[in-house]
Design a protein around this motif. Structure first.
Motif, PDB file in Angstrom:
ATOM      1  N   VAL A  47       0.832  -1.205   0.000  1.00 35.60           N
ATOM      2  CA  VAL A  47       0.000   0.000   0.000  1.00 35.60           C
ATOM      3  C   VAL A  47       0.868   1.258   0.000  1.00 35.60           C
ATOM      4  O   VAL A  47       0.587   2.227  -0.720  1.00 35.60           O
ATOM      5  N   LEU A  48       1.941   1.257   0.787  1.00 32.19           N
ATOM      6  CA  LEU A  48       2.841   2.410   0.840  1.00 32.19           C
ATOM      7  C   LEU A  48       3.487   2.678  -0.513  1.00 32.19           C
ATOM      8  O   LEU A  48       3.593   3.826  -0.956  1.00 32.19           O
ATOM      9  N   ILE A  49       3.931   1.615  -1.175  1.00 36.35           N
ATOM     10  CA  ILE A  49       4.571   1.772  -2.481  1.00 36.35           C
ATOM     11  C   ILE A  49       3.566   2.307  -3.502  1.00 36.35           C
ATOM     12  O   ILE A  49       3.876   3.203  -4.292  1.00 36.35           O
ATOM     13  N   LEU A  50       2.350   1.772  -3.478  1.00 39.44           N
ATOM     14  CA  LEU A  50       1.299   2.257  -4.381  1.00 39.44           C
ATOM     15  C   LEU A  50       1.002   3.732  -4.143  1.00 39.44           C
ATOM     16  O   LEU A  50       0.856   4.519  -5.079  1.00 39.44           O
ATOM     17  N   PHE A  51       0.913   4.116  -2.869  1.00 37.66           N
ATOM     18  CA  PHE A  51       0.572   5.495  -2.501  1.00 37.66           C
ATOM     19  C   PHE A  51       1.712   6.458  -2.826  1.00 37.66           C
ATOM     20  O   PHE A  51       1.485   7.570  -3.319  1.00 37.66           O
ATOM     21  N   LYS A  52       2.956   6.049  -2.547  1.00 39.73           N
ATOM     22  CA  LYS A  52       4.108   6.939  -2.698  1.00 39.73           C
ATOM     23  C   LYS A  52       4.706   6.916  -4.108  1.00 39.73           C
ATOM     24  O   LYS A  52       5.169   7.947  -4.607  1.00 39.73           O
ATOM     25  N   SER A  53       4.717   5.746  -4.744  1.00 36.29           N
ATOM     26  CA  SER A  53       5.441   5.604  -6.007  1.00 36.29           C
ATOM     27  C   SER A  53       4.582   5.107  -7.164  1.00 36.29           C
ATOM     28  O   SER A  53       5.037   5.090  -8.310  1.00 36.29           O
ATOM     29  N   GLY A  54       3.369   4.659  -6.868  1.00 33.78           N
ATOM     30  CA  GLY A  54       2.520   4.119  -7.927  1.00 33.78           C
ATOM     31  C   GLY A  54       2.880   2.687  -8.271  1.00 33.78           C
ATOM     32  O   GLY A  54       3.594   2.007  -7.547  1.00 33.78           O
ATOM     33  N   ARG A  55       2.374   2.238  -9.408  1.00 31.96           N
ATOM     34  CA  ARG A  55       2.644   0.877  -9.856  1.00 31.96           C
ATOM     35  C   ARG A  55       3.915   0.830 -10.695  1.00 31.96           C
ATOM     36  O   ARG A  55       4.316   1.843 -11.267  1.00 31.96           O
ATOM     37  N   PRO A  56       4.522  -0.385 -10.785  1.00 31.13           N
ATOM     38  CA  PRO A  56       4.175  -1.641 -10.104  1.00 31.13           C
ATOM     39  C   PRO A  56       4.717  -1.686  -8.683  1.00 31.13           C
ATOM     40  O   PRO A  56       5.655  -0.967  -8.344  1.00 31.13           O
TER      41      PRO A  56
END
Length: 218
Positions: A47-56
């Motif tokens: 969730v943190l990666i999605l929120f901060k950096s997007g996909r993938p």
């Protein structure tokens, strides 16, 4: 004398087989247990990666495993793809990988702010527990290299490919990203020649200490 020699050979062969089976069973048991116990952390980091950096969320890359066989490694993404240079790993070495070579530097502009935290505490490596479960890697062993580096190995350097690569290893608890390639090869070959369950447990214990204090990782 010939009968005794034959018996010793059989005992040695059986010992090697039992050691390998024991290591694999330990890998399966521990990776399965850790995946279950750390599943909430997997969700939080995703969730943190999605929120901060997007996909993938995950970073997949070809690495070289035991006996020079390729496999796909799993990691949490810590890089910004928009700043990634596809030619950054184009090497032109003629006589093996230089001893002074270092794969990582203290500052890498392709790494995201969140990615720096993930790398400092080795959280980006957690998905490799699935690599261990699937049999491509072990909990302990030399870290898997990219083929752009292993294709330049000398015969001596290639000896580190005799065993499965690991999430952690003897080189990782003796400097991690702070040591150069020559020292890493020296430490990896020591492990290949002296591997044992006792040494693996010692490396795992030292790894936990290194991860907690975030020492030697970029």
């Amino acid at each position: 004398m010939q009968k005794d020699s034959g018996r010793l050979l059989l005992e040695n062969a059986a010992g090697i087989t039992l050691s390998q089976v024991g290591k694999r069973l330990f890998d399966i048991l521990m990776s399965s247990l850790l995946i279950v116990c750390l599943s909430p952390l997997f969700i939080i980091l995703s969730v943190l990666i999605l929120f901060k950096s997007g996909r993938p969320v995950f970073f997949l890359q070809e690495r070289v495993g035991k006996n020079d066989l390729p496999f796909t490694i799993f990691k949490f993404r810590s890089m910004n793809y928009s700043k990634h240079n596809p030619d950054r790993h184009a090497y032109d070495w003629k006589e093996g990988v230089p001893d002074h070579f270092t794969f990582k530097t203290a500052f890498d502009e392709t790494v995201t702010p969140l990615g720096r935290v993930l790398r400092k505490y080795s959280l980006d490596e957690l998905p490799q527990l699935f690599n261990v479960l699937f049999g491509d890697m072990s909990l302990v062993g030399p870290r898997p290299e990219i083929p752009e580096i292993t294709t330049h190995y000398t015969t001596k350097q290639a000896q580190r490919l005799k065993v499965k690569p690991g999430i952690t290893g003897y080189a990782q608890v003796n400097g991690r990203s702070e040591i150069d390639h020559g020292k890493k090869i020296e430490l990896d070959l020591y492990y290949v020649e002296n591997q044992s369950f006792r040494l693996d447990l010692r490396i795992i214990w030292l790894t936990m200490i290194c991860v907690v204090i975030g020492k030697g990782s970029f």
